[in-house]
Scaffold this motif. Sequence first.
Motif, PDB file in Angstrom:
ATOM      1  N   ASN A  92     -70.983  -3.974  64.228  1.00 14.73           N
ATOM      2  CA  ASN A  92     -71.959  -2.976  63.778  1.00 14.73           C
ATOM      3  C   ASN A  92     -72.834  -2.502  64.936  1.00 14.73           C
ATOM      4  O   ASN A  92     -73.169  -1.319  65.025  1.00 14.73           O
ATOM      5  N   HIS A  93     -73.198  -3.418  65.821  1.00 16.79           N
ATOM      6  CA  HIS A  93     -74.011  -3.048  66.984  1.00 16.79           C
ATOM      7  C   HIS A  93     -73.241  -2.058  67.872  1.00 16.79           C
ATOM      8  O   HIS A  93     -73.814  -1.069  68.356  1.00 16.79           O
ATOM      9  N   GLN A  94     -71.949  -2.315  68.091  1.00 19.10           N
ATOM     10  CA  GLN A  94     -71.132  -1.402  68.898  1.00 19.10           C
ATOM     11  C   GLN A  94     -71.019  -0.032  68.230  1.00 19.10           C
ATOM     12  O   GLN A  94     -71.110   0.999  68.905  1.00 19.10           O
ATOM     13  N   VAL A  95     -70.832  -0.021  66.922  1.00 19.39           N
ATOM     14  CA  VAL A  95     -70.769   1.249  66.187  1.00 19.39           C
ATOM     15  C   VAL A  95     -72.099   1.980  66.343  1.00 19.39           C
ATOM     16  O   VAL A  95     -72.133   3.177  66.646  1.00 19.39           O
ATOM     17  N   GLY A  96     -73.197   1.270  66.151  1.00 20.38           N
ATOM     18  CA  GLY A  96     -74.516   1.876  66.298  1.00 20.38           C
ATOM     19  C   GLY A  96     -74.733   2.450  67.688  1.00 20.38           C
ATOM     20  O   GLY A  96     -75.273   3.548  67.839  1.00 20.38           O
ATOM     21  N   GLN A  97     -74.299   1.720  68.716  1.00 22.38           N
ATOM     22  CA  GLN A  97     -74.445   2.228  70.084  1.00 22.38           C
ATOM     23  C   GLN A  97     -73.651   3.513  70.283  1.00 22.38           C
ATOM     24  O   GLN A  97     -74.132   4.448  70.911  1.00 22.38           O
ATOM     25  N   ARG A  98     -72.428   3.540  69.748  1.00 20.95           N
ATOM     26  CA  ARG A  98     -71.600   4.750  69.875  1.00 20.95           C
ATOM     27  C   ARG A  98     -72.255   5.949  69.197  1.00 20.95           C
ATOM     28  O   ARG A  98     -72.073   7.088  69.624  1.00 20.95           O
ATOM     29  N   LEU A  99     -73.004   5.665  68.128  1.00 25.32           N
ATOM     30  CA  LEU A  99     -73.645   6.743  67.364  1.00 25.32           C
ATOM     31  C   LEU A  99     -75.089   6.986  67.809  1.00 25.32           C
ATOM     32  O   LEU A  99     -75.781   7.800  67.219  1.00 25.32           O
ATOM     33  N   ASP A 100     -75.526   6.237  68.833  1.00 23.33           N
ATOM     34  CA  ASP A 100     -76.900   6.300  69.314  1.00 23.33           C
ATOM     35  C   ASP A 100     -77.875   6.020  68.162  1.00 23.33           C
ATOM     36  O   ASP A 100     -78.817   6.764  67.917  1.00 23.33           O
ATOM     37  N   MET A 101     -77.596   4.911  67.467  1.00 23.01           N
ATOM     38  CA  MET A 101     -78.351   4.552  66.278  1.00 23.01           C
ATOM     39  C   MET A 101     -78.769   3.089  66.383  1.00 23.01           C
ATOM     40  O   MET A 101     -77.993   2.244  66.815  1.00 23.01           O
ATOM     41  N   ARG A 102     -79.990   2.794  65.974  1.00 24.27           N
ATOM     42  CA  ARG A 102     -80.452   1.411  65.942  1.00 24.27           C
ATOM     43  C   ARG A 102     -79.713   0.638  64.864  1.00 24.27           C
ATOM     44  O   ARG A 102     -79.285   1.210  63.850  1.00 24.27           O
ATOM     45  N   ASP A 103     -79.603  -0.682  65.059  1.00 22.27           N
ATOM     46  CA  ASP A 103     -78.902  -1.524  64.087  1.00 22.27           C
ATOM     47  C   ASP A 103     -79.496  -1.375  62.685  1.00 22.27           C
ATOM     48  O   ASP A 103     -78.770  -1.240  61.702  1.00 22.27           O
ATOM     49  N   VAL A 104     -80.820  -1.404  62.596  1.00 20.11           N
ATOM     50  CA  VAL A 104     -81.475  -1.313  61.282  1.00 20.11           C
ATOM     51  C   VAL A 104     -81.236   0.057  60.648  1.00 20.11           C
ATOM     52  O   VAL A 104     -81.110   0.172  59.429  1.00 20.11           O
ATOM     53  N   ASP A 105     -81.129   1.097  61.470  1.00 22.12           N
ATOM     54  CA  ASP A 105     -80.834   2.434  60.950  1.00 22.12           C
ATOM     55  C   ASP A 105     -79.429   2.463  60.343  1.00 22.12           C
ATOM     56  O   ASP A 105     -79.216   3.020  59.259  1.00 22.12           O
ATOM     57  N   LEU A 106     -78.473   1.842  61.044  1.00 21.34           N
ATOM     58  CA  LEU A 106     -77.102   1.779  60.536  1.00 21.34           C
ATOM     59  C   LEU A 106     -77.050   0.975  59.239  1.00 21.34           C
ATOM     60  O   LEU A 106     -76.365   1.369  58.291  1.00 21.34           O
ATOM     61  N   ASP A 107     -77.799  -0.125  59.184  1.00 22.87           N
ATOM     62  CA  ASP A 107     -77.854  -0.919  57.951  1.00 22.87           C
ATOM     63  C   ASP A 107     -78.386  -0.084  56.792  1.00 22.87           C
ATOM     64  O   ASP A 107     -77.826  -0.107  55.685  1.00 22.87           O
ATOM     65  N   CYS A 108     -79.461   0.643  57.036  1.00 20.95           N
ATOM     66  CA  CYS A 108     -80.047   1.468  55.970  1.00 20.95           C
ATOM     67  C   CYS A 108     -79.101   2.596  55.565  1.00 20.95           C
ATOM     68  O   CYS A 108     -78.972   2.897  54.374  1.00 20.95           O
ATOM     69  N   LEU A 109     -78.436   3.192  56.529  1.00 22.63           N
ATOM     70  CA  LEU A 109     -77.465   4.241  56.209  1.00 22.63           C
ATOM     71  C   LEU A 109     -76.341   3.674  55.342  1.00 22.63           C
ATOM     72  O   LEU A 109     -75.898   4.331  54.388  1.00 22.63           O
ATOM     73  N   ASP A 110     -75.906   2.457  55.635  1.00 19.09           N
ATOM     74  CA  ASP A 110     -74.870   1.828  54.820  1.00 19.09           C
ATOM     75  C   ASP A 110     -75.363   1.608  53.394  1.00 19.09           C
ATOM     76  O   ASP A 110     -74.631   1.876  52.431  1.00 19.09           O
ATOM     77  N   ILE A 111     -76.602   1.153  53.242  1.00 20.50           N
ATOM     78  CA  ILE A 111     -77.172   0.953  51.899  1.00 20.50           C
ATOM     79  C   ILE A 111     -77.239   2.288  51.161  1.00 20.50           C
ATOM     80  O   ILE A 111     -76.866   2.380  49.990  1.00 20.50           O
ATOM     81  N   ILE A 112     -77.690   3.320  51.839  1.00 13.87           N
ATOM     82  CA  ILE A 112     -77.776   4.651  51.220  1.00 13.87           C
ATOM     83  C   ILE A 112     -76.382   5.134  50.820  1.00 13.87           C
ATOM     84  O   ILE A 112     -76.191   5.657  49.720  1.00 13.87           O
ATOM     85  N   SER A 113     -75.403   4.938  51.697  1.00  9.36           N
ATOM     86  CA  SER A 113     -74.031   5.375  51.406  1.00  9.36           C
ATOM     87  C   SER A 113     -73.454   4.652  50.202  1.00  9.36           C
ATOM     88  O   SER A 113     -72.754   5.245  49.382  1.00  9.36           O
ATOM     89  N   ARG A 114     -73.747   3.361  50.082  1.00 11.80           N
ATOM     90  CA  ARG A 114     -73.176   2.554  49.008  1.00 11.80           C
ATOM     91  C   ARG A 114     -73.939   2.682  47.700  1.00 11.80           C
ATOM     92  O   ARG A 114     -73.351   2.622  46.628  1.00 11.80           O
ATOM     93  N   HIS A 115     -75.271   2.829  47.779  1.00 13.61           N
ATOM     94  CA  HIS A 115     -76.100   2.761  46.565  1.00 13.61           C
ATOM     95  C   HIS A 115     -76.881   4.038  46.273  1.00 13.61           C
ATOM     96  O   HIS A 115     -77.580   4.090  45.274  1.00 13.61           O
ATOM     97  N   GLY A 116     -76.754   5.037  47.135  1.00 12.46           N
ATOM     98  CA  GLY A 116     -77.558   6.231  46.980  1.00 12.46           C
ATOM     99  C   GLY A 116     -76.957   7.216  46.008  1.00 12.46           C
ATOM    100  O   GLY A 116     -75.872   6.989  45.487  1.00 12.46           O
ATOM    101  N   PRO A 117     -77.655   8.289  45.780  1.00 16.33           N
ATOM    102  CA  PRO A 117     -78.966   8.585  46.358  1.00 16.33           C
ATOM    103  C   PRO A 117     -80.047   7.652  45.797  1.00 16.33           C
ATOM    104  O   PRO A 117     -79.961   7.206  44.650  1.00 16.33           O
TER     105      PRO A 117
END
Length: 161
Positions: A35-60
């Motif tokens: 996840n850290h490597q994915v976040g780095q590729r996307l220029d995204m913090r780890d916690v941002d990627l975690d929150c995006l995953d939660i939004i994607s799975r449980h959102g809106p």
Amino acid sequence: MSGEESADARRRKRRLSVTVRENMRELSIQLALLNHQVGQRLDMRDVDLDCLDIISRHGPLGASALARTAGLHPATVTGILDRLEKAGWIVRERDPQDRRAVVVRASRERGAQIYELYSGMNSSMEDLLNGYDESQLEVLADFLTRAREAGVTATDDLARG
């Protein structure tokens, strides 16, 4: 079964239990590194990627629901949502149930970018799972469901203090 055989069986079971727990910890670390490597590729913090995953799975969902789910302070979530929105990862919309409220949803357009970065792991998992029969997959699914539930309980217990 004699007492000696029973003791041997208990030792083997204990060793296997330790091996499972150790491998679960190693898997957790490896997934965090992925996840850290994915976040780095996307220029995204780890916690941002975690929150995006939660939004994607449980959102809106609303910001306060995201904060509760992620175990983060609402002010922290506001900053995360601002960064995700600015980068085009989420969209803020009026809640159809309560027009005064705002919910966030993942941007469909950007999802393919993340999926591509996880494609190697997804392919590896598909190959791995194809090596198990249906009854073995049922045991694995049950174990992982129960392990996740244990994790939720432990997290909730720590959060309550």
